[in-house]
Design a protein around this motif. Structure first.
Motif, PDB file in Angstrom:
ATOM      1  N   MET A 173       0.805  -1.229   0.000  1.00 18.01           N
ATOM      2  CA  MET A 173       0.000   0.000   0.000  1.00 18.01           C
ATOM      3  C   MET A 173       0.836   1.276   0.000  1.00 18.01           C
ATOM      4  N   ILE A 174       0.289   2.276  -0.700  1.00 15.63           N
ATOM      5  CA  ILE A 174       0.720   3.665  -0.601  1.00 15.63           C
ATOM      6  C   ILE A 174      -0.372   4.408   0.162  1.00 15.63           C
ATOM      7  N   LEU A 175      -0.030   4.993   1.303  1.00 14.66           N
ATOM      8  CA  LEU A 175      -0.978   5.789   2.067  1.00 14.66           C
ATOM      9  C   LEU A 175      -0.656   7.260   1.853  1.00 14.66           C
ATOM     10  N   LYS A 176      -1.650   8.011   1.368  1.00 18.98           N
ATOM     11  CA  LYS A 176      -1.492   9.457   1.217  1.00 18.98           C
ATOM     12  C   LYS A 176      -2.268  10.114   2.345  1.00 18.98           C
ATOM     13  N   THR A 177      -1.547  10.746   3.269  1.00 18.51           N
ATOM     14  CA  THR A 177      -2.180  11.367   4.425  1.00 18.51           C
ATOM     15  C   THR A 177      -2.749  12.737   4.069  1.00 18.51           C
ATOM     16  N   SER A 178      -3.592  13.261   4.965  1.00 13.56           N
ATOM     17  CA  SER A 178      -3.944  14.677   4.894  1.00 13.56           C
ATOM     18  C   SER A 178      -2.748  15.474   5.382  1.00 13.56           C
ATOM     19  N   GLU A 179      -2.400  16.514   4.644  1.00 13.72           N
ATOM     20  CA  GLU A 179      -1.265  17.345   5.045  1.00 13.72           C
ATOM     21  C   GLU A 179      -1.539  18.088   6.360  1.00 13.72           C
ATOM     22  N   LEU A 180      -2.805  18.103   6.797  1.00 13.45           N
ATOM     23  CA  LEU A 180      -3.150  18.766   8.054  1.00 13.45           C
ATOM     24  C   LEU A 180      -2.836  17.897   9.275  1.00 13.45           C
ATOM     25  N   VAL A 181      -2.828  16.554   9.076  1.00 17.24           N
ATOM     26  CA  VAL A 181      -2.626  15.625  10.216  1.00 17.24           C
ATOM     27  C   VAL A 181      -1.713  14.468   9.806  1.00 17.24           C
ATOM     28  N   PRO A 182      -0.444  14.725   9.538  1.00 18.12           N
ATOM     29  CA  PRO A 182       0.430  13.652   9.040  1.00 18.12           C
ATOM     30  C   PRO A 182       1.062  12.788  10.127  1.00 18.12           C
ATOM     31  N   LEU A 183       0.956  13.187  11.391  1.00 17.51           N
ATOM     32  CA  LEU A 183       1.773  12.568  12.433  1.00 17.51           C
ATOM     33  C   LEU A 183       1.248  11.207  12.877  1.00 17.51           C
ATOM     34  N   SER A 184      -0.068  11.061  13.003  1.00 17.11           N
ATOM     35  CA  SER A 184      -0.636   9.786  13.460  1.00 17.11           C
ATOM     36  C   SER A 184      -0.324   8.653  12.490  1.00 17.11           C
ATOM     37  N   ALA A 185      -0.363   8.945  11.200  1.00 18.18           N
ATOM     38  CA  ALA A 185      -0.088   7.906  10.202  1.00 18.18           C
ATOM     39  C   ALA A 185       1.347   7.397  10.328  1.00 18.18           C
ATOM     40  N   LEU A 186       2.277   8.295  10.607  1.00 22.08           N
ATOM     41  CA  LEU A 186       3.672   7.875  10.775  1.00 22.08           C
ATOM     42  C   LEU A 186       3.826   7.000  12.014  1.00 22.08           C
ATOM     43  N   LYS A 187       3.048   7.283  13.047  1.00 20.35           N
ATOM     44  CA  LYS A 187       3.080   6.433  14.242  1.00 20.35           C
ATOM     45  C   LYS A 187       2.498   5.059  13.933  1.00 20.35           C
ATOM     46  N   ILE A 188       1.444   5.012  13.125  1.00 19.25           N
ATOM     47  CA  ILE A 188       0.880   3.729  12.693  1.00 19.25           C
ATOM     48  C   ILE A 188       1.946   2.905  11.980  1.00 19.25           C
ATOM     49  N   ALA A 189       2.687   3.542  11.074  1.00 20.35           N
ATOM     50  CA  ALA A 189       3.741   2.839  10.342  1.00 20.35           C
ATOM     51  C   ALA A 189       4.807   2.304  11.294  1.00 20.35           C
ATOM     52  N   ASP A 190       5.166   3.096  12.295  1.00 24.91           N
ATOM     53  CA  ASP A 190       6.159   2.676  13.279  1.00 24.91           C
ATOM     54  C   ASP A 190       5.677   1.449  14.052  1.00 24.91           C
ATOM     55  N   LEU A 191       4.412   1.461  14.475  1.00 24.13           N
ATOM     56  CA  LEU A 191       3.871   0.322  15.219  1.00 24.13           C
ATOM     57  C   LEU A 191       3.790  -0.928  14.349  1.00 24.13           C
ATOM     58  N   LEU A 192       3.425  -0.763  13.082  1.00 25.64           N
ATOM     59  CA  LEU A 192       3.363  -1.921  12.186  1.00 25.64           C
ATOM     60  C   LEU A 192       4.755  -2.504  11.944  1.00 25.64           C
ATOM     61  N   LYS A 193       5.750  -1.650  11.866  1.00 27.18           N
ATOM     62  CA  LYS A 193       7.125  -2.163  11.720  1.00 27.18           C
ATOM     63  C   LYS A 193       7.515  -2.950  12.975  1.00 27.18           C
ATOM     64  N   GLN A 194       7.161  -2.402  14.149  1.00 29.13           N
ATOM     65  CA  GLN A 194       7.418  -3.132  15.399  1.00 29.13           C
ATOM     66  C   GLN A 194       6.687  -4.474  15.414  1.00 29.13           C
ATOM     67  N   ALA A 195       5.512  -4.505  14.794  1.00 33.32           N
ATOM     68  CA  ALA A 195       4.704  -5.730  14.761  1.00 33.32           C
ATOM     69  C   ALA A 195       5.229  -6.754  13.757  1.00 33.32           C
ATOM     70  N   GLY A 196       6.241  -6.370  12.967  1.00 29.76           N
ATOM     71  CA  GLY A 196       6.846  -7.316  12.041  1.00 29.76           C
ATOM     72  C   GLY A 196       6.438  -7.167  10.595  1.00 29.76           C
ATOM     73  N   LEU A 197       5.775  -6.042  10.234  1.00 34.58           N
ATOM     74  CA  LEU A 197       5.408  -5.843   8.833  1.00 34.58           C
ATOM     75  C   LEU A 197       6.678  -5.620   8.016  1.00 34.58           C
ATOM     76  N   PRO A 198       6.891  -6.390   6.957  1.00 34.74           N
ATOM     77  CA  PRO A 198       8.115  -6.233   6.165  1.00 34.74           C
ATOM     78  C   PRO A 198       8.207  -4.847   5.519  1.00 34.74           C
ATOM     79  N   ASP A 199       9.424  -4.382   5.349  1.00 35.94           N
ATOM     80  CA  ASP A 199       9.658  -3.091   4.711  1.00 35.94           C
ATOM     81  C   ASP A 199       9.066  -3.073   3.309  1.00 35.94           C
ATOM     82  N   GLY A 200       8.465  -1.935   2.948  1.00 33.35           N
ATOM     83  CA  GLY A 200       7.906  -1.766   1.612  1.00 33.35           C
ATOM     84  C   GLY A 200       6.441  -2.142   1.489  1.00 33.35           C
ATOM     85  N   VAL A 201       5.909  -2.869   2.475  1.00 38.79           N
ATOM     86  CA  VAL A 201       4.496  -3.271   2.390  1.00 38.79           C
ATOM     87  C   VAL A 201       3.581  -2.069   2.612  1.00 38.79           C
ATOM     88  N   LEU A 202       3.951  -1.190   3.547  1.00 40.20           N
ATOM     89  CA  LEU A 202       3.233   0.069   3.748  1.00 40.20           C
ATOM     90  C   LEU A 202       4.193   1.222   3.531  1.00 40.20           C
TER      91      LEU A 202
END
Length: 487
Positions: A173-202
């Motif tokens: 997936m490519i996620l395009k955030t709202s430029e008004l609220v970009p921070l939560s999405a980056l935290k989601i990506a960080d948690l998914l990486k911690q959860a073992g999501l392989p690089d490049g999937v999100l």
């Protein structure tokens, strides 16, 4: 507090990266008006990088058994629970909603993730011997690289409408955030990486109109989901489908609540007020028009009393920006000029200690007519317009004349009248004595008419068909079974 979070960079192939443009936009906290971060403004070249990473990751991720893929989301759910306080505080800071509303958003994200981990049981396919010695079976196959374009009003929930299901089903997936609220999405990506999501999937790409257009045009993106205004949803749907992509684009709404004279006054007043003011009215399921049928003054009086207890800065959050505040207050002023009566006025509200924040108080406007702008257009603020009608049939005509179709609710103690509304309201989600009739998982979210463009819904079981393609296989191994019209 100024620029507290630094630069919100793109997230590509498992790491934060600089953009090709080196252009940045300020991110303001609507609570105070202060700049808390800068967000990248990406180019088509930045999107190309993200798609290349996603395309490469798809080769392995799509071949990983779904039972293994969902293990990432089991762990992600636990991380959401463990990081509830941090995630909620971040949503409040960048979006402006109350802390309770932010927590509810994470709770919903957890529920969405719980549904995603059930997908192995829902996508097991079918098998049948259709003729002597001939077997047919089906299986769901991932599409490839998909894109999700998300709005500002739910920085965590709406990304989690699409990320868990689309990725668990084998897509990248490519996620395009709202430029008004970009921070939560980056935290989601960080948690998914911690959860073992392989690089490049999100991968996350920030930006403005140029990136949305590039996503619609990119030859290696197979499907696009969008949530935002109807005006932009139409453009995205037309552009993406003209490039032969799947597209599901959810637009705005003008949700009508029909209040009948026999409605329970306390329950109705509480539900209608919560629906119009929750998340500062910045949700596509908010009540924005109330059709008062017959003698309902006693209920309206209780609504005004109830709404006086909704106080900006305490149990009512801010709206997203200064421009939004000005636009919302402009609608109220115009309604007053058009002859409507302001029962409760939320204009020019300031919160002590946060005088530069973007707050609008709860606003109730009575004697609105269907042709007024406050009755026709999506205001996206804590404002409700009351339209008077003499009968339920007239009220239904008002409801169904509105071009949108996300939600409609009726408040009554009559099962027969409730059933009449449920059968005849032209909306995808119907409530009875419920101000915000959002279905819980596994039931899917999606409206009708100009609230949705495309087929199917964005969450729940309905989303499986959008994020996968069905492969049908017919096999025969035994020549002694003979030949008929089937084989």
């Amino acid at each position: 507090m100024s620029n507290k979070y630094g630069k919100a960079k793109n997230y590509i192939n498992g790491r934060l990266v600089e953009t090709m443009t080196d252009r940045w936009m300020p991110v303001e906290s609507p609570l105070t008006g202060e700049v808390i971060a800068e967000v990248a403004v990406s180019s088509k070249e930045d999107l190309d990088k993200a798609v290349s990473a996603a395309k490469e990751a798809f080769k392995t991720w799509s071949k990983t058994p779904i039972k293994d893929r969902v293990q990432v989301f089991f762990r992600y759910k636990t991380l959401l629970e463990q990081n509830m306080a941090e995630l909620s505080a971040l949503i409040q800071e960048e979006n402006g909603k109350t802390l309770d509303e932010a927590r509810a958003e994470i709770e919903k994200s957890i529920e969405l993730t719980e549904f995603a981990v059930s997908l192995p049981q829902l996508t097991q396919g079918e098998i049948l011997e259709v003729s002597k010695g001939v077997e047919c079976r089906t299986e769901h196959s991932a599409l490839g690289v998909v894109a999700s374009i998300v709005p500002f009003n739910f920085p965590s929930m709406v990304p989690n409408w699409t990320i868990p299901n689309a990725i668990a089903l084998g897509n990248t997936m490519i996620l395009k955030t709202s430029e008004l609220v970009p921070l939560s999405a980056l935290k989601i990506a960080d948690l998914l990486k911690q959860a073992g999501l392989p690089d490049g999937v999100l991968n996350i790409v920030h930006g403005e109109k140029e990136i949305v257009e590039a996503i619609c045009d990119h030859p290696d993106i197979e499907a696009v989901s969008f949530v935002g205004s109807t005006k932009v949803a139409k453009i995205v749907y037309q552009r993406a489908t003209s490039n032969l992509k799947r597209c599901l684009a959810l637009g705005g709404a003008k949700n009508h609540l029909l209040v009948l004279p026999d409605a329970n006054p306390e329950m109705t007043a509480a539900n209608v007020t919560a629906s119009m003011s929750g998340c500062a009215g910045q949700r596509c399921m908010a009540a924005s028009a109330m059709v008062a049928v017959g003698q309902t003054d006693h209920i309206i009086e209780k609504m005004v009393q109830e709404a006086r207890n909704v106080v900006p800065g305490k149990n009512l959050g801010s709206v997203i920006s200064k421009a939004a505040k000005e636009r919302i207050e402009g609608y109220i002023t115009q309604a007053e000029k058009d002859g409507a009566k302001i029962l409760l006025d939320g204009r020019n509200y300031q919160v002590e200690g946060k005088e530069n924040g973007y707050y609008v108080g709860p606003t109730i406007i009575d004697f609105v007519t269907p042709e007024m702008s406050v009755a026709r257009e999506e205001i996206f603020g804590p404002v409700i317009s009351i339209i008077r009608s003499r009968s339920l049939e007239e009220a239904m005509k008002i409801e169904n004349a509105n071009p949108y179709g996300n939600a409609a609710s009726v408040f009554t103690q009559s099962g027969g009248l409730a059933r009449y509304v449920m059968e005849n309201a032209s909306a995808g989600m119907i409530g009875v004595n419920i101000g915000v009739p959002v279905p819980r998982e596994p039931f899917s979210f999606g409206g009708w008419n100009e609230s949705r463009f495309g087929v199917g819904d964005i969450t729940g079981k309905s989303s499986i068909e959008f994020w996968t393609k069905l492969k049908k296989m017919t096999t025969k191994w035994n020549p002694e079974a003979g030949i008929n019209w089937m084989s």
